[in-house]
Design a protein around this motif. Sequence first.
Motif, mmCIF file in Angstrom:
data_model
loop_
_atom_site.group_PDB
_atom_site.id
_atom_site.type_symbol
_atom_site.label_atom_id
_atom_site.label_comp_id
_atom_site.label_asym_id
_atom_site.label_seq_id
_atom_site.Cartn_x
_atom_site.Cartn_y
_atom_site.Cartn_z
ATOM 1 N N LYS A 93 0.437 -11.353 -3.167
ATOM 2 C CA LYS A 93 1.217 -12.425 -2.526
ATOM 3 C C LYS A 93 0.685 -12.765 -1.148
ATOM 4 O O LYS A 93 0.553 -13.928 -0.795
ATOM 5 N N PHE A 94 0.377 -11.757 -0.358
ATOM 6 C CA PHE A 94 -0.037 -12.026 1.006
ATOM 7 C C PHE A 94 -1.512 -12.423 1.103
ATOM 8 O O PHE A 94 -1.889 -13.147 2.001
ATOM 9 N N SER A 95 -2.334 -11.988 0.168
ATOM 10 C CA SER A 95 -3.749 -12.408 0.213
ATOM 11 C C SER A 95 -3.885 -13.867 -0.226
ATOM 12 O O SER A 95 -4.737 -14.578 0.280
ATOM 13 N N ARG A 96 -3.058 -14.314 -1.125
ATOM 14 C CA ARG A 96 -3.102 -15.719 -1.583
ATOM 15 C C ARG A 96 -2.611 -16.676 -0.518
ATOM 16 O O ARG A 96 -2.990 -17.826 -0.485
ATOM 17 N N GLN A 97 -1.739 -16.195 0.353
ATOM 18 C CA GLN A 97 -1.161 -17.082 1.368
ATOM 19 C C GLN A 97 -1.956 -17.066 2.660
ATOM 20 O O GLN A 97 -1.567 -17.666 3.638
#
Length: 99
Positions: A93-97
Amino acid sequence: RLYSLHQGLTEPATAQRIERLQDSRLISERDRQSLLEAWQFLTQLRLDHQLRVWHTDEPKNAIDPDSLSTLSRRQLKTAFKIIKQAQQGVGLKFSRQGY
Protein backbone atom coordinates in the motif's frame (compact mmCIF):
# COMPACT_ATOMS: atom_id res chain seq x y z
CA ARG A 1 1.31 1.53 13.72
CA LEU A 2 1.93 2.79 10.17
CA TYR A 3 -1.76 2.71 9.34
CA SER A 4 -2.52 4.60 12.55
CA LEU A 5 0.10 7.24 11.82
CA HIS A 6 -1.26 7.61 8.30
CA GLN A 7 -4.76 8.15 9.76
CA GLY A 8 -3.46 10.61 12.38
CA LEU A 9 -4.32 8.32 15.28
CA THR A 10 -2.25 8.94 18.39
CA GLU A 11 -3.39 6.22 20.79
CA PRO A 12 -0.33 4.65 22.43
CA ALA A 13 -1.90 1.22 22.96
CA THR A 14 -1.76 -1.26 20.09
CA ALA A 15 -5.25 -2.68 20.66
CA GLN A 16 -6.77 0.81 20.69
CA ARG A 17 -4.99 1.72 17.46
CA ILE A 18 -6.26 -1.44 15.78
CA GLU A 19 -9.80 -0.78 17.02
CA ARG A 20 -9.73 2.82 15.74
CA LEU A 21 -8.80 1.61 12.24
CA GLN A 22 -12.27 0.10 11.81
CA ASP A 23 -13.51 3.25 10.09
CA SER A 24 -10.56 3.55 7.73
CA ARG A 25 -10.34 2.10 4.25
CA LEU A 26 -6.72 1.13 4.76
CA ILE A 27 -7.55 -2.24 6.23
CA SER A 28 -10.52 -4.55 5.84
CA GLU A 29 -12.74 -5.39 8.81
CA ARG A 30 -11.67 -9.03 8.55
CA ASP A 31 -7.96 -8.14 8.57
CA ARG A 32 -8.45 -5.68 11.42
CA GLN A 33 -10.21 -8.34 13.49
CA SER A 34 -7.52 -10.91 12.67
CA LEU A 35 -4.76 -8.53 13.73
CA LEU A 36 -6.54 -7.72 16.95
CA GLU A 37 -7.01 -11.41 17.77
CA ALA A 38 -3.37 -12.17 16.93
CA TRP A 39 -2.21 -9.32 19.17
CA GLN A 40 -4.47 -10.51 22.01
CA PHE A 41 -3.21 -14.09 21.68
CA LEU A 42 0.45 -13.04 21.70
CA THR A 43 -0.07 -10.71 24.65
CA GLN A 44 -1.85 -13.42 26.66
CA LEU A 45 0.84 -15.97 25.78
CA ARG A 46 3.56 -13.58 26.96
CA LEU A 47 1.73 -12.71 30.19
CA ASP A 48 1.04 -16.37 30.99
CA HIS A 49 4.72 -17.17 30.47
CA GLN A 50 5.85 -14.26 32.63
CA LEU A 51 3.58 -15.38 35.46
CA ARG A 52 4.92 -18.94 35.22
CA VAL A 53 8.57 -17.87 35.43
CA TRP A 54 8.16 -14.84 37.72
CA HIS A 55 10.29 -16.13 40.63
CA THR A 56 12.76 -18.09 38.54
CA ASP A 57 15.93 -17.33 36.60
CA GLU A 58 14.25 -18.16 33.29
CA PRO A 59 14.02 -15.36 30.70
CA LYS A 60 10.81 -13.42 31.16
CA ASN A 61 10.28 -12.54 27.48
CA ALA A 62 11.63 -15.63 25.74
CA ILE A 63 9.21 -18.49 25.20
CA ASP A 64 10.46 -21.84 23.98
CA PRO A 65 7.93 -22.92 21.33
CA ASP A 66 8.62 -26.56 22.23
CA SER A 67 7.17 -25.87 25.68
CA LEU A 68 3.80 -24.93 24.16
CA SER A 69 0.90 -27.27 23.59
CA THR A 70 0.15 -28.36 20.04
CA LEU A 71 -2.84 -26.00 19.94
CA SER A 72 -0.81 -23.03 21.19
CA ARG A 73 1.93 -23.72 18.63
CA ARG A 74 -0.66 -23.75 15.85
CA GLN A 75 -2.17 -20.52 17.13
CA LEU A 76 1.31 -18.98 17.33
CA LYS A 77 2.05 -19.94 13.72
CA THR A 78 -1.29 -18.51 12.63
CA ALA A 79 -0.65 -15.26 14.52
CA PHE A 80 2.76 -14.91 12.86
CA LYS A 81 1.20 -15.59 9.45
CA ILE A 82 -1.42 -12.88 10.03
CA ILE A 83 1.29 -10.41 11.05
CA LYS A 84 3.44 -11.28 8.02
CA GLN A 85 0.50 -10.77 5.67
CA ALA A 86 -0.26 -7.42 7.31
CA GLN A 87 3.36 -6.34 6.92
CA GLN A 88 3.30 -7.31 3.25
CA GLY A 89 0.06 -5.37 2.82
CA VAL A 90 1.61 -2.28 4.40
CA GLY A 91 4.58 -2.59 2.07
CA LEU A 92 2.36 -2.82 -0.99
CA LYS A 93 0.00 0.00 0.00
CA PHE A 94 2.66 2.50 0.93
CA SER A 95 5.07 1.68 -1.90
CA ARG A 96 2.32 2.19 -4.50
CA GLN A 97 1.42 5.58 -3.06
CA GLY A 98 5.00 6.88 -3.23
CA TYR A 99 5.65 6.99 0.52
